[in-house]
Design an enzyme around this catalytic site. Structure first.
Site, PDB file in Angstrom:
ATOM      1  N   SER A 138      32.636  26.091-135.753  1.00 35.58           N
ATOM      2  CA  SER A 138      33.536  27.163-136.138  1.00 35.58           C
ATOM      3  C   SER A 138      34.965  26.661-135.942  1.00 35.58           C
ATOM      4  CB  SER A 138      33.256  28.386-135.252  1.00 35.58           C
ATOM      5  OG  SER A 138      34.205  29.395-135.481  1.00 35.58           O
ATOM      6  N   LYS A 164      32.346  26.515-140.517  1.00 31.67           N
ATOM      7  CA  LYS A 164      32.834  27.886-140.636  1.00 31.67           C
ATOM      8  C   LYS A 164      34.343  27.865-140.495  1.00 31.67           C
ATOM      9  CE  LYS A 164      32.413  31.667-137.378  1.00 31.67           C
ATOM     10  NZ  LYS A 164      31.439  32.467-136.604  1.00 31.67           N
ATOM     11  N   LYS A 166      37.737  30.030-140.140  1.00 31.81           N
ATOM     12  CA  LYS A 166      38.298  31.340-139.810  1.00 31.81           C
ATOM     13  C   LYS A 166      39.392  31.658-140.814  1.00 31.81           C
ATOM     14  CE  LYS A 166      36.079  32.352-135.938  1.00 31.81           C
ATOM     15  NZ  LYS A 166      35.340  33.615-135.733  1.00 31.81           N
ATOM     16  N   ASP A 192      34.859  33.201-141.916  1.00 27.61           N
ATOM     17  CA  ASP A 192      34.703  34.321-140.966  1.00 27.61           C
ATOM     18  C   ASP A 192      36.055  35.005-140.811  1.00 27.61           C
ATOM     19  OD1 ASP A 192      34.073  36.116-138.972  1.00 27.61           O
ATOM     20  OD2 ASP A 192      33.518  34.616-137.465  1.00 27.61           O
ATOM     21  N   GLU A 217      31.615  36.066-143.316  1.00 29.22           N
ATOM     22  CA  GLU A 217      31.230  36.802-142.112  1.00 29.22           C
ATOM     23  C   GLU A 217      32.234  37.908-141.808  1.00 29.22           C
ATOM     24  OE1 GLU A 217      30.479  34.031-138.937  1.00 29.22           O
ATOM     25  OE2 GLU A 217      30.436  35.575-137.385  1.00 29.22           O
ATOM     26  N   ASP A 242      28.500  40.234-138.141  1.00 27.96           N
ATOM     27  CA  ASP A 242      28.559  39.776-136.751  1.00 27.96           C
ATOM     28  C   ASP A 242      28.861  41.018-135.899  1.00 27.96           C
ATOM     29  OD1 ASP A 242      29.465  38.858-134.257  1.00 27.96           O
ATOM     30  OD2 ASP A 242      30.814  37.346-135.037  1.00 27.96           O
ATOM     31  N   LYS A 266      24.348  37.342-131.716  1.00 28.50           N
ATOM     32  CA  LYS A 266      24.900  36.882-130.432  1.00 28.50           C
ATOM     33  C   LYS A 266      24.226  37.742-129.381  1.00 28.50           C
ATOM     34  CE  LYS A 266      29.468  35.732-132.276  1.00 28.50           C
ATOM     35  NZ  LYS A 266      30.900  36.103-132.326  1.00 28.50           N
ATOM     36  N   GLY A 294      28.351  32.194-131.550  1.00 33.03           N
ATOM     37  CA  GLY A 294      28.851  31.669-130.283  1.00 33.03           C
ATOM     38  C   GLY A 294      30.064  32.443-129.828  1.00 33.03           C
TER      39      GLY A 294
HETATM   40  O1  OSB Z   1      33.519  35.689-134.663  1.00 35.86           O
HETATM   41  O2  OSB Z   1      32.022  34.262-134.290  1.00 35.86           O
HETATM   42  C1  OSB Z   1      33.084  34.780-133.971  1.00 35.86           C
HETATM   43  C2  OSB Z   1      34.590  32.959-130.965  1.00 35.86           C
HETATM   44  C3  OSB Z   1      35.091  34.013-130.253  1.00 35.86           C
HETATM   45  C4  OSB Z   1      34.983  35.285-130.763  1.00 35.86           C
HETATM   46  C5  OSB Z   1      34.365  35.506-131.997  1.00 35.86           C
HETATM   47  C6  OSB Z   1      33.832  34.438-132.713  1.00 35.86           C
HETATM   48  C7  OSB Z   1      33.982  33.140-132.203  1.00 35.86           C
HETATM   49  C8  OSB Z   1      33.548  31.940-132.894  1.00 35.86           C
HETATM   50  C9  OSB Z   1      33.298  30.721-132.019  1.00 35.86           C
HETATM   51  O3  OSB Z   1      33.464  31.837-134.099  1.00 35.86           O
HETATM   52  C10 OSB Z   1      31.970  30.121-132.196  1.00 35.86           C
HETATM   53  C11 OSB Z   1      31.702  29.108-131.101  1.00 35.86           C
HETATM   54  O4  OSB Z   1      31.416  29.502-129.947  1.00 35.86           O
HETATM   55  O5  OSB Z   1      31.789  27.933-131.398  1.00 35.86           O
HETATM   56 MG    MG Z   2      32.141  36.056-136.206  1.00 36.70          MG
END
Ligand code: OSB
Ligand code: MG
Length: 375
Positions: A138, A164, A166, A192, A217, A242, A266, A294
């Site tokens: 991510s 992924k 952001k 995401d 996402e 999510d 999660k 995660g």
């Molecule tokens: O939206 O998936 C998410 C990290 C913190 C809060 C929300 C998200 C995330 C990540 C990190 O995308 C994923 C990772 O732990 O590598």
């Molecule tokens: Mg997410």
């Protein structure tokens, strides 16, 4: 028989290798909340409460979770006899709303304690069937499309099976298009948004349709399902939920309303492993693939995620990157490693999560600690 005599709450501070920016905020340091559960016969199990410092992902934070565990979660389980860890979740749900991450930390610790007590891997205890899991990365929001392209390229070269990206308004189509053009049509990319859009932004999300993403996402509000169904009707790209999937009921809502075609599970967000398994099963029954999300976990929470991701319907690569992606040095031995083809091995031959906590290092990093004991 499962009986928890003590739970030690502990906060440690760990610096991320690089700041992680999502649409709702940036993190450069992780306040990590660890739990150490001790059984009546002195066995120890570790778990991690994944809540963040601020309520910008869900309403929970590390401080609300500390409070909830001390006041309401721990008192329900300490000194109580359970036939097995699947009995913990129902006890935590009785007239006790919300606080999923706080509940999950203890519930998942109970599964780990049961696995260690029986001397089996946590993945087997949960019903896992995979010996290795496919891993994605991510990538936080970057300063420019060019910077993002370099990160994404390096990730694919390292072996990651899903990248992924952001996104937020102002850092979306242009950024993702740059990556697609640089890395080619086959690169496994997704985006995401962490709730950064409204239905009125459908046009910019539709522009992503041309970029061949595996999924988008959680574009809309953190607690929305219905509007995602309207949006899914306007998009070719599958929506993955999510934040909105906080229970089995919400997963069923998503499926029946057509609000998404993929679920990010999660375990912290849904209240633990029993709920994660139930969501996994409902999705499997409807042909909806899931993957493990995660929360920038340390090696402890990562171990719990690896075990969960070994279940059969986790068919897409998870945000379960190896230790080196997050930390100069993790707090477990061995650290979590990924091979050049993007696999993490599930430690099926070792008890519990399959790694041990480096106690001296955790002691050094501890900023607060509280021990809760059975009455
Ligand atoms: O939206 O998936 C998410 C990290 C913190 C809060 C929300 C998200 C995330 C990540 C990190 O995308 C994923 C990772 O732990 O590598
Ligand atoms: Mg997410």
């Amino acid at each position: 028989m499962l009986r928890i005599e003590a739970i030690t709450l502990r906060e440690i501070a760990l610096a991320l290798k690089e700041p992680f920016q999502i649409s709702s905020g940036t993190q450069s340091r992780r306040r990590i909340f660890l739990l150490e559960l001790t059984s009546a016969d002195g066995l120890v199990a570790w778990s991690e409460c994944v809540a963040a410092e601020l309520p910008n992902y869900s309403s929970e934070t590390i401080d609300t979770c500390w409070h909830a565990i001390r006041e309401w979660v721990a008192p329900r389980v300490l000194g109580r006899s359970f036939a097995g860890p699947e009995e913990v979740h129902p006890v935590l749900e009785q007239n006790f709303r919300g606080h999923h991450m706080a509940k999950a930390a203890v519930e998942m610790g109970a599964w780990e304690l049961a696995a260690r007590t029986e001397g089996v891997a946590l993945s087997s205890k949960l019903g896992g069937t995979r010996y290795q899991i496919r891993v994605g990365i991510s990538l936080g929001i970057q300063a420019s499309p060019a910077a993002l392209v370099e990160k994404a390229r390096a990730a694919l070269e390292r072996g990651y099976r899903k990248v992924k990206i952001k996104i937020k308004p102002g850092a979306d189509v242009e950024y993702v298009r740059a990556v697609r053009e640089a890395l080619g049509p086959e690169a496994p990319l997704m985006a995401d948004a962490n709730n950064a859009y409204g239905l009125e932004d459908a046009a910019s999300l539709q522009a992503l349709d041309a970029l061949g993403l595996m999924m988008i996402e959680q574009p809309l509000a953190w607690d929305d399902v219905l509007r995602h169904a309207h949006l899914q009707n306007l998009l070719k790209t599958p929506i993955c939920l999510d934040e909105s999937i906080t229970s089995v009921d919400r997963a069923e809502d998503m499926i029946h309303l057509g609000a998404g075609r993929i679920v990010n599970i999660k375990p912290g967000r849904v209240g633990g492993f029993l709920q994660s398994k139930a969501i996994h099963d409902v999705c499997a029954a409807h042909g909806v693939p899931v993957w493990c999300g995660g929360m920038l976990e340390s090696g402890v929470g990562r171990g719990h995620n690896v075990a969960l991701a070994s279940l059969p319907n986790f068919t897409l690569p998870g945000d379960v990157s190896p230790s080196e992606r997050y930390w100069e040095r993790d707090i477990v031995t061995p650290e979590w490693t990924m091979d050049a083809a993007g696999w993490i091995v599930v430690p099926v031959d070792r008890p519990g999560i399959g790694v041990e906590v480096d106690r001296d290092r955790v002691e050094d990093l501890t900023v607060r600690r509280e021990e809760l004991r059975a009455p």
